[in-house]
Design an enzyme around this catalytic site. Structure first.
Site, PDB file in Angstrom:
ATOM      1  N   CYS A 105      21.312  69.600  19.804  1.00 46.60           N
ATOM      2  CA  CYS A 105      22.577  69.458  20.419  1.00 46.60           C
ATOM      3  C   CYS A 105      23.733  68.971  19.323  1.00 46.60           C
ATOM      4  CB  CYS A 105      22.594  68.632  21.684  1.00 46.60           C
ATOM      5  SG  CYS A 105      21.525  68.962  22.865  1.00 46.60           S
ATOM      6  N   ASP A 149      57.058  27.749  10.089  1.00 47.69           N
ATOM      7  CA  ASP A 149      57.527  29.207   9.295  1.00 47.69           C
ATOM      8  C   ASP A 149      58.641  28.902   8.349  1.00 47.69           C
ATOM      9  OD1 ASP A 149      57.052  32.390  10.842  1.00 47.69           O
ATOM     10  OD2 ASP A 149      58.499  31.965   9.041  1.00 47.69           O
ATOM     11  N   LYS A 157      36.820  42.133  13.887  1.00 49.98           N
ATOM     12  CA  LYS A 157      38.214  42.285  14.043  1.00 49.98           C
ATOM     13  C   LYS A 157      38.403  43.806  13.361  1.00 49.98           C
ATOM     14  CE  LYS A 157      42.876  42.250  14.627  1.00 49.98           C
ATOM     15  NZ  LYS A 157      43.289  42.341  15.848  1.00 49.98           N
ATOM     16  N   HIS A 201      39.172  51.613  17.318  1.00 50.33           N
ATOM     17  CA  HIS A 201      40.257  52.046  18.278  1.00 50.33           C
ATOM     18  C   HIS A 201      41.050  53.139  17.726  1.00 50.33           C
ATOM     19  CE1 HIS A 201      40.416  47.494  19.613  1.00 50.33           C
ATOM     20  NE2 HIS A 201      39.513  48.213  20.342  1.00 50.33           N
ATOM     21  N   TYR A 206      54.534  37.966  15.767  1.00 53.44           N
ATOM     22  CA  TYR A 206      53.771  38.211  16.924  1.00 53.44           C
ATOM     23  C   TYR A 206      52.949  37.554  17.370  1.00 53.44           C
ATOM     24  CZ  TYR A 206      56.554  42.270  19.234  1.00 53.44           C
ATOM     25  OH  TYR A 206      57.235  42.930  19.966  1.00 53.44           O
ATOM     26  N   VAL A 207      51.947  37.348  16.673  1.00 50.97           N
ATOM     27  CA  VAL A 207      50.539  36.591  16.836  1.00 50.97           C
ATOM     28  C   VAL A 207      50.898  35.346  16.979  1.00 50.97           C
ATOM     29  CG1 VAL A 207      48.122  35.826  16.151  1.00 50.97           C
ATOM     30  CG2 VAL A 207      49.089  38.285  15.842  1.00 50.97           C
TER      31      VAL A 207
END
Length: 444
Positions: free
Chosen positions: A273, A35, A215, A222, A15-16
């Site tokens: 609190c 690749d 990263k 996230h 993907y990247v």
């Protein structure tokens, strides 16, 4: 006359790598994809995308027609024909959760063999997600061993994490939140500044480990946000509350909720609190027979942070401790659930002799709940509060900075050569020296 753009080789056409190769070709660079998978190479060579991703088929076809995009399994020729090589291979988990770096090492060996044949300077840019220290301890040694060349002299190395999401990878490539460039030698940044000159967002130039860590921080946050939203949604549903409306209003606050607020490493949270509300929320969830492990773990994590501070102080093997800051937050006299109070109580239990100073906490001025808290919960600590700052420094072997309200100049003027500082507030991080105990923090 048009300036010749640097030629790029991309190792790894997942993907990247595929997205990066297609996008750089779109920007006018000559790009060679590399690749070990013959099917991916054949796809690129025939002008087709090896992945399913919006706009990729069009970009790969465009690059192929323009003669800017091709692929090969010949690593050495790809290195020799380009100015810089990106490493974008996978870093999956092993069965024990340790990061598997075999693909990174293989790519670096292949690039190294290419460097051995090349007589000119080359830049190697790692995009694969790797833990801090990996570029220094794995990437550079592997490249040097395979090439018989020296990093920083014969070739450069940079870590440049990607922030692309599957499904919107093309848009994310062209409009990243920021661009992070990490390197040992600042001279490598010049070529990358040129490469990313079109990027609309800010470019940060950092040490290697900082770039590698960014990263992971991003992805962990996230994941945290997704889990947090899901646990809140689960509780809302159980209570008959509209979670979409709740979170819509919650995220509209960009001053505190969706911002950099509270994201500064320092000491534990406290006050009237946060601890109370977390306990109430998790208790109510249990009443609903719900397990919300993320919310339940927050107070445990906070207690562990207090324990880290206690351990750091006890490891000095000193008994006379001066604590600067008693209230849970600078600029207030609120002592309720102050982590400093917890810290002092634990240190007293370990036989430490404590003196405390807080410009906002004066026994003569305390009223209401704070006065009641002192009288009923921590009367033994009240007797430890010094009348002025000098009294704390006069007797302390260890100075614990637990407030940001104290100007660092006041601390520096009173410190003595033998005194050890445990800075919980990150008051003066620049004084920290790696390996030295004289000035240290617990999360920096």
């Amino acid at each position: 006359m048009a300036i010749k753009k640097p030629a790029i080789s991309v190792f790894g056409l997942g993907y990247v790598g595929s997205v990066m190769a297609a996008c750089f070709a779109h920007k006018g660079h000559r790009v060679i994809g590399v690749d070990v998978n013959a099917a991916k190479v054949d796809k690129f060579q025939s002008g087709h995308s090896p992945i399913v991703e919006a706009q990729m088929e069009e970009l790969v076809s465009e690059g192929h027609r323009a003669g800017l995009l091709r692929a090969t399994a010949d690593s050495a020729s790809a290195v020799c024909e380009t100015d810089l090589s990106f490493v974008s291979v996978g870093t999956p988990s092993q069965r024990n959760a340790k990061l598997d770096l075999r693909h990174v090492e293989h790519a670096c060996r292949e690039i190294g063999r290419g460097l051995r044949q090349k007589g000119t300077y080359h830049l190697v840019v790692v995009r694969s997600t790797v833990l801090p220290g990996t570029t220094e301890s794995v990437v550079i040694p592997t490249l040097e061993a395979a090439s018989s060349r020296r990093a920083g002299t014969d070739f450069g190395v940079c870590y440049n994490p990607e922030f692309m999401r599957e499904g919107s990878a093309i848009e994310d490539f062209f409009k990243p939140p920021y661009t992070i460039l990490g390197a040992r030698e600042p001279n490598v940044f010049g070529l990358l500044r040129e490469l990313y000159s079109w990027v609309p967002a800010r470019i940060f130039e950092t040490p290697l480990a900082v770039a590698e860590m960014i990263k992971y921080v991003s992805n962990a946050f996230h994941a945290l946000k997704v889990s947090f939203a899901n646990e809140i949604g689960t509780l809302c549903k159980s209570l008959g509350v509209d979670s979409q409306t709740v979170m819509g209003i919650f995220t509209s606050d960009t001053k505190l909720n969706v911002s950099s607020a509270y994201l500064n490493p320092g000491f534990a949270f406290g006050g009237s609190c946060l601890p109370k509300d977390l306990r109430a929320l998790t208790y109510r969830a249990k009443e609903q027979d719900l397990r919300l492990p993320l919310l339940e773990a927050i107070l445990t994590s906070n207690q562990q942070h207090i324990q880290r501070a206690i351990d750091a102080i006890l490891q000095t093997n000193k008994k006379k401790v001066g604590v600067l800051g008693l209230s849970f937050k600078a600029g207030t006299d609120d002592l309720r659930e102050s982590p400093q109070v917890e810290l002092i109580k634990r240190l007293l239990g370990e036989g430490c002799q404590i003196r405390v100073w807080d410009e906002d906490v004066s026994l003569g001025r305390l009223v209401g709940s704070n006065q009641q808290f002192i009288e009923e919960v921590i009367p033994h600590i009240a007797s430890l509060i010094a009348a002025d700052l000098d009294q704390v420094f006069e007797t302390a072997e260890v100075i614990v900075i637990a407030t940001r309200s104290l100007p660092k100049e006041k601390v520096a003027a009173r410190l003595r050569p033998h005194q050890i500082v445990i800075d919980l507030a990150n008051l003066e991080k620049t004084r920290r020296v790696d390996g030295a105990l004289s000035y240290q923090g617990i999360c920096w």
